[in-house]
Write an enzyme that holds these catalytic residues in place. Structure first.
Site, short mmCIF file in Angstrom:
data_model
loop_
_atom_site.label_atom_id
_atom_site.label_comp_id
_atom_site.label_asym_id
_atom_site.label_seq_id
_atom_site.Cartn_x
_atom_site.Cartn_y
_atom_site.Cartn_z
N HIS A 156 0.83 -1.22 0.00
CA HIS A 156 0.00 0.00 0.00
C HIS A 156 0.86 1.27 0.00
O HIS A 156 0.42 2.32 0.46
CB HIS A 156 -0.94 0.05 1.21
CG HIS A 156 -1.71 -1.21 1.42
ND1 HIS A 156 -2.95 -1.44 0.87
CD2 HIS A 156 -1.39 -2.34 2.11
CE1 HIS A 156 -3.38 -2.64 1.23
NE2 HIS A 156 -2.45 -3.22 1.96
N SER A 277 15.85 21.30 -16.19
CA SER A 277 14.66 22.08 -16.49
C SER A 277 15.08 23.35 -17.21
O SER A 277 16.18 23.85 -17.01
CB SER A 277 13.95 22.41 -15.18
OG SER A 277 13.18 23.60 -15.33
N LYS A 283 16.75 21.43 -10.97
CA LYS A 283 16.09 20.19 -11.35
C LYS A 283 16.99 19.17 -12.05
O LYS A 283 17.88 19.51 -12.81
CB LYS A 283 14.89 20.49 -12.29
CG LYS A 283 13.73 21.16 -11.61
CD LYS A 283 13.07 20.34 -10.51
CE LYS A 283 12.19 19.25 -11.02
NZ LYS A 283 10.98 19.70 -11.71
N ASN A 285 15.68 15.73 -13.77
CA ASN A 285 14.42 14.99 -13.95
C ASN A 285 14.62 13.59 -14.51
O ASN A 285 15.46 13.39 -15.39
CB ASN A 285 13.51 15.78 -14.90
CG ASN A 285 13.08 17.11 -14.30
OD1 ASN A 285 12.95 17.23 -13.09
ND2 ASN A 285 12.88 18.09 -15.16
N GLU A 290 10.18 8.28 -17.07
CA GLU A 290 8.82 8.79 -17.29
C GLU A 290 8.33 8.47 -18.70
O GLU A 290 7.18 8.10 -18.91
CB GLU A 290 8.78 10.30 -17.07
CG GLU A 290 8.92 10.69 -15.62
CD GLU A 290 9.09 12.19 -15.45
OE1 GLU A 290 8.09 12.87 -15.23
OE2 GLU A 290 10.23 12.68 -15.57
N TYR A 317 -9.05 -13.78 -46.19
CA TYR A 317 -8.33 -12.50 -46.16
C TYR A 317 -9.28 -11.34 -46.41
O TYR A 317 -10.17 -11.40 -47.26
CB TYR A 317 -7.21 -12.48 -47.21
CG TYR A 317 -6.49 -11.15 -47.24
CD1 TYR A 317 -5.47 -10.89 -46.35
CD2 TYR A 317 -6.87 -10.15 -48.14
CE1 TYR A 317 -4.84 -9.65 -46.33
CE2 TYR A 317 -6.24 -8.91 -48.14
CZ TYR A 317 -5.22 -8.66 -47.23
OH TYR A 317 -4.61 -7.44 -47.21
N GLN A 322 -4.40 -5.62 -43.37
CA GLN A 322 -3.20 -4.83 -43.63
C GLN A 322 -2.87 -3.95 -42.42
O GLN A 322 -1.73 -3.54 -42.23
CB GLN A 322 -3.43 -3.97 -44.88
CG GLN A 322 -2.26 -3.12 -45.30
CD GLN A 322 -2.43 -2.58 -46.72
OE1 GLN A 322 -2.27 -3.32 -47.69
NE2 GLN A 322 -2.79 -1.32 -46.84
N1 ARG Z 1 -0.49 -5.31 -48.44
C1 ARG Z 1 -1.37 -6.40 -48.18
C2 ARG Z 1 -1.44 -6.67 -46.66
O1 ARG Z 1 -0.63 -6.18 -45.98
C3 ARG Z 1 -0.89 -7.64 -48.85
C4 ARG Z 1 -1.94 -8.64 -49.15
C5 ARG Z 1 -2.82 -8.13 -50.22
N2 ARG Z 1 -3.80 -9.08 -50.63
C6 ARG Z 1 -4.87 -8.72 -51.25
N3 ARG Z 1 -5.72 -9.65 -51.56
N4 ARG Z 1 -5.15 -7.48 -51.54
O2 ARG Z 1 -2.31 -7.32 -46.15
#
Ligand code: ARG
Length: 456
Positions: A156, A277, A283, A285, A290, A317, A322
């Protein structure tokens, strides 16, 4: 740069949309891994008779030259390319013509990026582990200097029981050993190659995914091609491990900041890790500590960003993915920066044992030991605890401390008090007699140091 996919389109992509879509500003840092992946892929295509041996040799040799050229700076990255994958492939084709166009057979950017990022994260994880080891070194350095330096241990933020500075530092040592294990564990689970998953469903070519996996240092292949291209669990796991590293660094920084304050003055930070400072001449620091504490927030943010990007994403995907890169790259850069400045700051700080001892001498830090003294003479602990509470209250009322009450006064509280009470509550004795495994006693400190040394 012209688009590889322009055959399907009658109009060019809007310039701003093109910029928005492009990832080369941040994914170009994976150029080495992209080229490694392509080399392994080309070798496999030739081994399976999908492209000619001569073609593969030409592709691999030229990819090697492209790698050197990027590394030496003689081939600048073209930021008008959509991403690093498109850039390398276009450069290859520019240099070796139609042969270059054979590289992308039985592959998609979806499995390509999935393999690149795993390779990249593995390389970076190794660097972060090495930096964590320099931090463990700095902790060991200070711990060895301060095996017998007594300081107050806190709960504490109130003085609780005497400990050694080594014991306190080694607690951080334990955290950072676990951090290394967490990173290694995440890497182990990530170490399966998605290459050959192609866009999502696999390919009609008779490829050998095990061959590319082995060539790239993976332990095996991802078993489901949809999962292979859509999984980013490893980013979440690594980000979580890095966020935990930062949480530990932030706790440590907070204590360094407190210790360096005039209120504590347990340590003096080296001039090379402090700042002055612009207005207050006196100072000095603790900016480095930090900033480390402050930067913890961004790494937490990176973890939350990653989790949020993945939430509700349908298979397989999606371009949302990305966004994985900026989050994890930022976390990696931040953790590396912090782990570069924190260890030398720790190693060069000077502990001030007299101040630590002075702080430990106040606040009835040996009250538990006084209760234990009576308990060892046969008084039940709860009874002894209550009695010591009364003795502390007496001290507070009379502006004195446990060490200074005369024996006659002790005897008026309980007849079992003898002359040896003063030895029993001396701070050195309090530390040395905490003999339980992992406690603050000297033998335990030696074991903890040996454990971390062995771990490194
Ligand atoms: N630049 C894309 C990424 O980072 C690569 C893959 C792209 N694939 C696609 N089907 N557009 O995810």
């Amino acid at each position: 740069m012209g688009k590889l996919w322009e055959g399907r389109f009658s109009k060019a992509l809007d310039t701003q949309a093109d910029d928005f879509n492009s990832s080369i500003h941040f994914d170009s840092r994976m150029f080495k891994q992209d080229i490694q992946g392509s080399m392994a892929h080309a070798a496999m295509l030739a081994a399976k008779g999908i492209i000619g041996k001569q073609d593969a040799e030409t592709i691999i040799a030229e990819l090697g030259v492209i790698l050197e050229d990027i590394q030496s700076g003689s081939l600048p990255i073209d930021y008008s390319a959509e991403d690093i994958h498109m850039f390398v492939e276009a450069e290859l084709t520019k240099r070796i013509g139609d042969t270059g166009k054979k590289l992308h057979t039985a592959r998609s950017r979806n499995d390509q990026v999935a393999v690149d990022i795993r390779l990249y994260l593995k390389d970076e994880a190794a660097q972060i582990i090495a930096l964590l080891k320099t931090l463990l070194d700095a902790i060991l350095h200070q711990a060895k200097l301060h095996k017998t330096t007594i300081m107050p241990g806190y709960t504490h933020l109130q003085r609780a029981q005497p400990i050694t500075f080594a014991h306190h530092l080694l607690a951080y040592g334990m955290m950072f050993t676990r951090d290394i294990c967490r990173i290694q564990d995440a890497v182990k689970r990530m170490n399966y190659s998605p290459l050959g998953s192609c866009a999502l469903a696999g390919t009609t070519y008779n490829t050998d995914r095990y061959m590319t996996a082995e060539a790239l240092g993976f332990d095996g292949i991802t078993l489901n091609s949809i999962d292979g291209v859509s999984d980013r669990d490893f980013c979440v796991e690594l980000l979580s491990a890095y966020a935990t590293v930062m949480m530990h660094l932030s706790r440590f920084s907070e204590e360094v900041i407190l210790w360096a304050s005039w209120e504590f003055k347990f340590v003096e930070l080296d001039d090379s890790y402090t700042t002055g400072s612009s207005i207050m001449p006196q100072k000095k620091n603790p900016d480095i500590a930090e900033l480390v504490r402050g930067k913890t927030g961004r790494v937490y943010g990176d973890l939350v960003a990653m989790l949020t990007v993945l939430k509700g994403l349908p298979l397989a995907y999606n371009k949302d993915m990305q966004e994985d890169k900026e989050a994890i790259f930022d976390a990696i850069d931040t953790v590396k920066q912090c782990l570069t400045v924190f260890p030398p700051m720790l190693k060069t700080l000077k502990a001030l044992p007299e101040n630590m001892l002075r702080a430990a001498q106040k606040g009835f830090i040996n009250a538990t030991d006084l209760a234990d003294y009576l308990t060892k003479k046969g008084i039940p602990f709860r009874t002894a605890y209550k009695l010591v509470g009364q003795i502390v209250a007496y001290c507070v009322a009379n502006d004195t401390v446990l060490e200074q009450i005369p024996l006659s006064q002790y005897k008026s509280f309980h007849e079992l008090f003898e002359e040896d009470v003063f030895e029993a509550i001396s701070l050195r004795r309090c530390v040395e007699s905490r003999i339980s495994a992992g406690g603050t006693n000297p033998d335990s400190i030696e074991k903890q140091i040996a454990y971390i040394e062995e771990f490194i």
